[in-house]
Design an enzyme around this catalytic site. Structure first.
Site, PDB file in Angstrom:
ATOM      1  N   VAL A  96      -0.657  13.111   0.023  1.00  0.00           N
ATOM      2  CA  VAL A  96      -0.845  14.544   0.272  1.00  0.00           C
ATOM      3  C   VAL A  96      -2.329  14.876   0.396  1.00  0.00           C
ATOM      4  O   VAL A  96      -2.731  15.676   1.247  1.00  0.00           O
ATOM      5  CB  VAL A  96      -0.176  15.374  -0.833  1.00  0.00           C
ATOM      6  CG1 VAL A  96      -0.367  16.871  -0.578  1.00  0.00           C
ATOM      7  CG2 VAL A  96       1.318  15.049  -0.901  1.00  0.00           C
ATOM      8  N   TYR A  97      -3.147  14.254  -0.427  1.00  0.00           N
ATOM      9  CA  TYR A  97      -4.600  14.419  -0.319  1.00  0.00           C
ATOM     10  C   TYR A  97      -5.077  14.002   1.071  1.00  0.00           C
ATOM     11  O   TYR A  97      -5.843  14.723   1.723  1.00  0.00           O
ATOM     12  CB  TYR A  97      -5.276  13.578  -1.400  1.00  0.00           C
ATOM     13  CG  TYR A  97      -6.779  13.560  -1.366  1.00  0.00           C
ATOM     14  CD1 TYR A  97      -7.523  14.596  -1.923  1.00  0.00           C
ATOM     15  CD2 TYR A  97      -7.470  12.475  -0.818  1.00  0.00           C
ATOM     16  CE1 TYR A  97      -8.914  14.562  -1.916  1.00  0.00           C
ATOM     17  CE2 TYR A  97      -8.855  12.439  -0.808  1.00  0.00           C
ATOM     18  CZ  TYR A  97      -9.577  13.483  -1.353  1.00  0.00           C
ATOM     19  OH  TYR A  97     -10.944  13.447  -1.348  1.00  0.00           O
ATOM     20  N   ALA A  98      -4.611  12.841   1.528  1.00  0.00           N
ATOM     21  CA  ALA A  98      -5.005  12.361   2.857  1.00  0.00           C
ATOM     22  C   ALA A  98      -4.558  13.336   3.939  1.00  0.00           C
ATOM     23  O   ALA A  98      -5.291  13.599   4.895  1.00  0.00           O
ATOM     24  CB  ALA A  98      -4.415  10.972   3.108  1.00  0.00           C
TER      25      ALA A  98
END
Length: 255
Positions: free
Chosen positions: A154-156
């Site tokens: 999700v960060y990516a």
């Protein structure tokens, strides 16, 4: 590089590792820096340290996920130092876990900090830059946005969204003499990386694996990032916009 004398720079996440290193570099170049962080004590420590050394900086409490707080902090910063010439969107947060072990509640927090927060900052700061027909925006994404990273789905995704946002805003605001560029750190020895190591079964083995995979042979330090950030903010980069630069010791060499 020179040319930042009295220019007003906002750095979000300015109390952290990369943020504080960036604040110090801009102050050393003569800029007046607003240090934004939801941790006001951390931001104040950074601002006080550079002020005691003869620079000009001021701390502002700002949770970038809270739109009214962003508006208030930006207004207060402009009252202190004048129109914003440079915005560095550095604030970020991550958890390190395989996607199927994350929860929708965690997704919302990741998206709020890493993407929506940056949207707020752009939306509040850009009108002033348009009015003055000048601005430099540098967004701090991640090599995870360019090549993916296990345990950071999700960060990516958020950081990839920030890259796409940057390219779009670069196109929309080129006619206003505003440039928007992206710096993508690789593994860097920050508090976030410390959390990443904590989640590993064998932190020392993990760090050694990173070292072996990085052509320059070491984990990045916060001080490795400001050179690229300040370049994009400088007049030397006045004809550079919509670009993405990895600062990762060669770990990723995306074209």
């Amino acid at each position: 590089m020179t040319g930042f004398e009295t220019r007003h720079v906002i750095v979000t996440g300015g109390g952290g590792g990369i943020g504080s290193a960036t604040v110090r570099r801009f102050v050393a170049q003569g800029a007046h820096v607003s240090v934004f962080d939801r941790d006001l004590a951390g931001a104040t420590r950074v601002a006080d340290a550079v002020t005691e050394a003869g620079g000009t900086a001021k701390a502002f409490a700002c949770d970038i996920t809270d739109r009214p707080q962003v508006e208030q902090a930006v207004a207060a910063a402009i009252d202190a130092f004048g129109p914003v010439a440079v915005l560095v969107n550095n604030a970020g947060w991550d958890i390190f876990r395989p996607f199927l072990k994350t929860t929708p509640e965690e997704w919302q927090q990741l998206i709020a900090i890493n993407l929506v927060g940056a949207l707020h900052m752009h939306h509040v700061v850009l009108p002033g830059m348009v009015e003055q027909r000048y601005g430099r925006i540098i967004n701090i994404a991640s090599d995870a946005a360019r090549v993916g990273s296990s345990g950071e789905a999700v960060y990516a995704a958020c950081k990839a969204g920030l890259v796409a946002l940057s390219k779009t805003l670069a196109r929309e605001h080129a006619r206003h003499s505003i440039t928007v560029n992206v710096v993508c750190p690789g593994p860097t020895d920050t508090a976030l990386f410390a959390d990443y190591k904590e989640g590993a079964g064998n932190p020392e083995k993990l760090v050694e694996a990173f070292r072996r995979s990085i052509p320059l042979g070491r984990i990045g330090e916060p001080e490795d990032l400001p050179g690229a950030i300040v370049f994009f903010a400088s007049d030397a980069a006045s004809f550079v916009t919509g670009q993405v630069l990895s600062v990762s010791g060669g770990l990723s060499m995306a074209g």
